[in-house]
Design a protein around this motif. Structure first.
Motif, PDB file in Angstrom:
ATOM      1  N   LEU A   1       0.874  -1.167   0.000  1.00 51.48           N
ATOM      2  CA  LEU A   1       0.000   0.000   0.000  1.00 51.48           C
ATOM      3  C   LEU A   1       0.914   1.221   0.000  1.00 51.48           C
ATOM      4  O   LEU A   1       1.582   1.507   0.998  1.00 51.48           O
ATOM      5  CB  LEU A   1      -0.905  -0.018   1.226  1.00 51.48           C
ATOM      6  CG  LEU A   1      -2.094   0.951   1.234  1.00 51.48           C
ATOM      7  CD1 LEU A   1      -3.119   0.499   2.255  1.00 51.48           C
ATOM      8  CD2 LEU A   1      -1.670   2.373   1.522  1.00 51.48           C
ATOM      9  N   HIS A   2       0.958   1.914  -1.122  1.00 50.88           N
ATOM     10  CA  HIS A   2       1.939   2.978  -1.320  1.00 50.88           C
ATOM     11  C   HIS A   2       1.246   4.333  -1.518  1.00 50.88           C
ATOM     12  O   HIS A   2       0.216   4.402  -2.173  1.00 50.88           O
ATOM     13  CB  HIS A   2       2.790   2.651  -2.549  1.00 50.88           C
ATOM     14  CG  HIS A   2       3.839   3.672  -2.840  1.00 50.88           C
ATOM     15  ND1 HIS A   2       5.001   3.770  -2.111  1.00 50.88           N
ATOM     16  CD2 HIS A   2       3.887   4.656  -3.780  1.00 50.88           C
ATOM     17  CE1 HIS A   2       5.735   4.757  -2.593  1.00 50.88           C
ATOM     18  NE2 HIS A   2       5.072   5.312  -3.600  1.00 50.88           N
ATOM     19  N   PRO A   3       1.818   5.396  -0.969  1.00 46.81           N
ATOM     20  CA  PRO A   3       2.957   5.449  -0.052  1.00 46.81           C
ATOM     21  C   PRO A   3       2.496   5.325   1.400  1.00 46.81           C
ATOM     22  O   PRO A   3       1.581   6.029   1.835  1.00 46.81           O
ATOM     23  CB  PRO A   3       3.555   6.830  -0.320  1.00 46.81           C
ATOM     24  CG  PRO A   3       2.378   7.666  -0.720  1.00 46.81           C
ATOM     25  CD  PRO A   3       1.412   6.741  -1.414  1.00 46.81           C
ATOM     26  N   SER A   4       3.107   4.442   2.134  1.00 44.62           N
ATOM     27  CA  SER A   4       2.800   4.264   3.542  1.00 44.62           C
ATOM     28  C   SER A   4       4.028   3.689   4.237  1.00 44.62           C
ATOM     29  O   SER A   4       4.919   3.138   3.585  1.00 44.62           O
ATOM     30  CB  SER A   4       1.605   3.308   3.729  1.00 44.62           C
ATOM     31  OG  SER A   4       1.978   1.981   3.415  1.00 44.62           O
ATOM     32  N   MET A   5       4.049   3.824   5.550  1.00 45.73           N
ATOM     33  CA  MET A   5       5.114   3.177   6.312  1.00 45.73           C
ATOM     34  C   MET A   5       4.877   1.679   6.387  1.00 45.73           C
ATOM     35  O   MET A   5       5.818   0.881   6.398  1.00 45.73           O
ATOM     36  CB  MET A   5       5.190   3.767   7.717  1.00 45.73           C
ATOM     37  CG  MET A   5       5.659   5.204   7.762  1.00 45.73           C
ATOM     38  SD  MET A   5       5.639   5.883   9.432  1.00 45.73           S
ATOM     39  CE  MET A   5       3.873   6.012   9.720  1.00 45.73           C
ATOM     40  N   ALA A   6       3.603   1.283   6.423  1.00 47.43           N
ATOM     41  CA  ALA A   6       3.265  -0.128   6.572  1.00 47.43           C
ATOM     42  C   ALA A   6       3.750  -0.964   5.397  1.00 47.43           C
ATOM     43  O   ALA A   6       3.991  -2.167   5.546  1.00 47.43           O
ATOM     44  CB  ALA A   6       1.752  -0.281   6.732  1.00 47.43           C
ATOM     45  N   GLU A   7       3.934  -0.356   4.231  1.00 47.23           N
ATOM     46  CA  GLU A   7       4.343  -1.134   3.059  1.00 47.23           C
ATOM     47  C   GLU A   7       5.727  -1.755   3.243  1.00 47.23           C
ATOM     48  O   GLU A   7       6.054  -2.754   2.581  1.00 47.23           O
ATOM     49  CB  GLU A   7       4.318  -0.262   1.811  1.00 47.23           C
ATOM     50  CG  GLU A   7       5.385   0.815   1.754  1.00 47.23           C
ATOM     51  CD  GLU A   7       5.326   1.632   0.466  1.00 47.23           C
ATOM     52  OE1 GLU A   7       5.188   1.015  -0.619  1.00 47.23           O
ATOM     53  OE2 GLU A   7       5.393   2.875   0.535  1.00 47.23           O
ATOM     54  N   GLU A   8       6.524  -1.177   4.143  1.00 44.47           N
ATOM     55  CA  GLU A   8       7.851  -1.743   4.376  1.00 44.47           C
ATOM     56  C   GLU A   8       7.774  -3.200   4.837  1.00 44.47           C
ATOM     57  O   GLU A   8       8.701  -3.988   4.621  1.00 44.47           O
ATOM     58  CB  GLU A   8       8.593  -0.909   5.424  1.00 44.47           C
ATOM     59  CG  GLU A   8       8.848   0.529   5.022  1.00 44.47           C
ATOM     60  CD  GLU A   8       9.780   0.671   3.838  1.00 44.47           C
ATOM     61  OE1 GLU A   8      10.663  -0.204   3.668  1.00 44.47           O
ATOM     62  OE2 GLU A   8       9.619   1.627   3.070  1.00 44.47           O
ATOM     63  N   LEU A   9       6.644  -3.586   5.442  1.00 43.91           N
ATOM     64  CA  LEU A   9       6.485  -4.950   5.960  1.00 43.91           C
ATOM     65  C   LEU A   9       6.433  -5.990   4.845  1.00 43.91           C
ATOM     66  O   LEU A   9       6.739  -7.162   5.086  1.00 43.91           O
ATOM     67  CB  LEU A   9       5.223  -5.044   6.808  1.00 43.91           C
ATOM     68  CG  LEU A   9       5.257  -4.291   8.145  1.00 43.91           C
ATOM     69  CD1 LEU A   9       3.862  -4.141   8.713  1.00 43.91           C
ATOM     70  CD2 LEU A   9       6.164  -5.023   9.132  1.00 43.91           C
TER      71      LEU A   9
END
Length: 448
Positions: free
Chosen positions: A436-444
């Motif tokens: 889910l971009h851009p988000s911090m959660a996408e790093e997972l």
């Protein structure tokens, strides 16, 4: 006539006690609960709820400094501690009324006084009334520990911190657990000079070390001083009303407020459980089995008083499971693995499952995946704070054993991740999930 006055008598109207009372009543039990202070317990009255409101307020103070980069020009700014304190208190009042309504709506009788155990099926209220019950549930929670040192009566605990008459400009906090460091962040962001003193050189024991090693320099960079291996030796009241704080190995400190946050102990002193043949544990806890039963067949215990996992959601689940087991004909136990936890420090950290150290100690061969990034939100801040996510994966099965995070909104993101870890998903399942971009959660789902 009925053999007992009640089917269930609950001592303590915190989260676990209220949930147990409500569910037992829904199963048809006649229920009463005694609470000597206020309905709602630690979390609602003097714990996570009012503390989180203070965290939000202090984070706003931080964001005010970044408004120019966001295109806003603000006028003169000032902080009114009394206004914040009173608002928080009013919300606590609202929640207490809601908890009271829950009891009343479920026809649970509420005694606003202390109750003690006088036998396997009897309790005595502070007013002197004797009451009998087929079952007794102990849900009295835990209480802050105050170390024994000269002048400790000058210190406060997390119970009193929400009621300070004025905002302290200099705060000394003893302890390095989540309560201590959360309040360190709150007072620091609101403008106080904060010093944390601790008897060891570790912070947040039990959390993933990769996170705590990140958090400590960030807190220092924000202006919080740390004195390790330096517990308080004495406190002395000075003529101007301030407190002289003497700690091991360092020069004295001057403080307006000294907060001690060195752990919590089950609140069983004077409860009378010995009258039912129950022997308490080394920390004063009530020993129970998987079904929350004590050594006395008619007495059960849930929540912090058992000293298993001192978390509100755990107490709620234990209370619910107890009521279903004893009154609903649906025996249930609680799984204590994969419990998500967070420290609402600034920045916050959160984790679920095994840390790397725990996984290796359990015999797993692990693969470690990390993401080290600067959150987009932090681009507006003068501080160059980075986020860090870590996945601990079983090398043989590819199963994700633990997820650990530090950065903005980490606790909010972790709740959904905890479902994946609890479900036993693999690293390949994470990789197969579209970001889910851009988000911090996408790093997972982008770690390779």
């Amino acid at each position: 006539m009925a053999e007992f006055d009640y089917d269930l008598f609950v001592i303590g109207a915190g989260s676990g006690g209220v949930r147990a009372s409500r569910i037992a009543a829904s199963h048809g039990a006649k229920v009463a609960v005694a609470e000597e202070y206020r309905v709602g317990g630690t979390c609602v009255i003097r714990g996570c709820v009012p503390k989180k409101l203070l965290v939000y307020a202090s984070q706003f103070a931080e964001e005010l400094h970044d408004t120019a980069k966001l295109g806003w020009t603000l006028g003169e700014k000032s902080f009114d501690w009394a206004a914040l304190r009173d608002f928080v208190a009013s919300d606590v009042d609202r929640l207490e009324r809601a908890y009271g309504s829950t009891l009343a709506n479920n026809k649970v009788e509420h005694f606003a006084e202390r109750a003690t155990v006088t036998g396997p099926n009897t309790v005595r209220l502070a007013s002197g009334r004797e009451i009998s019950a087929k079952y007794i549930l102990v849900a009295v929670g835990a209480w802050p520990v105050m170390p024994d040192f000269p002048g400790n009566e000058l210190a406060i605990t997390s119970n009193e911190v929400f009621h300070l008459g004025s905002f302290p400009k200099r705060v000394v906090i003893q302890g390095a657990g989540y309560i201590a460091l959360e309040f360190a962040g709150i007072f620091n962001a609101l403008g106080a000079q904060v010093t944390v003193v601790n008897r060891s050189d570790k912070i947040l024991r039990g959390y993933e070390e990769a996170l705590t090693e990140r958090l400590l320099p960030i807190m220092r960079a924000r202006g919080i001083e740390f004195r390790f291996n330096s517990p308080i030796e004495s406190l002395v009241k000075q003529a101007d009303g301030s407190i002289c704080v003497n700690t091991k190995g360092f020069l004295p400190l001057e403080a307006d407020c000294v907060l001690v946050a060195t752990g919590r102990r089950p609140k069983t002193d004077g409860l009378g459980l010995e009258n039912a043949g129950i022997t308490l544990g080394a920390s004063g806890e009530v020993p129970v089995d998987d079904y929350n039963a004590t050594s006395c067949p008619s007495i059960y215990a849930v929540g912090d008083v058992t000293n298993r996992v001192q978390l509100t959601p755990v107490a709620i689940r234990e209370g619910h499971a107890f009521a279903d087991t004893v009154f609903g004909g649906m025996p249930r136990t609680i799984a204590y693995d994969h419990i998500p936890s967070a420290a609402f420090t600034q920045p916050p950290i959160a984790g679920v499952g095994l840390t790397e150290a725990q996984a290796r100690e359990a015999g797993y061969e692990v693969k470690i995946y990390t993401s080290d990034f600067r959150p987009m939100k932090n681009m507006f801040a003068a501080r160059a704070e980075r986020g860090f996510y870590k996945l601990v994966v079983d090398a043989s099965s590819d199963k994700v054993l633990g997820v650990h995070m530090i950065g903005p909104d980490a606790p909010e993101i972790l709740q959904a991740v905890a479902i994946a870890v609890k479900a036993g998903l693999t690293k390949a399942d994470f990789d197969a999930t579209v970001a889910l971009h851009p988000s911090m959660a996408e790093e997972l789902v982008l770690m390779r």
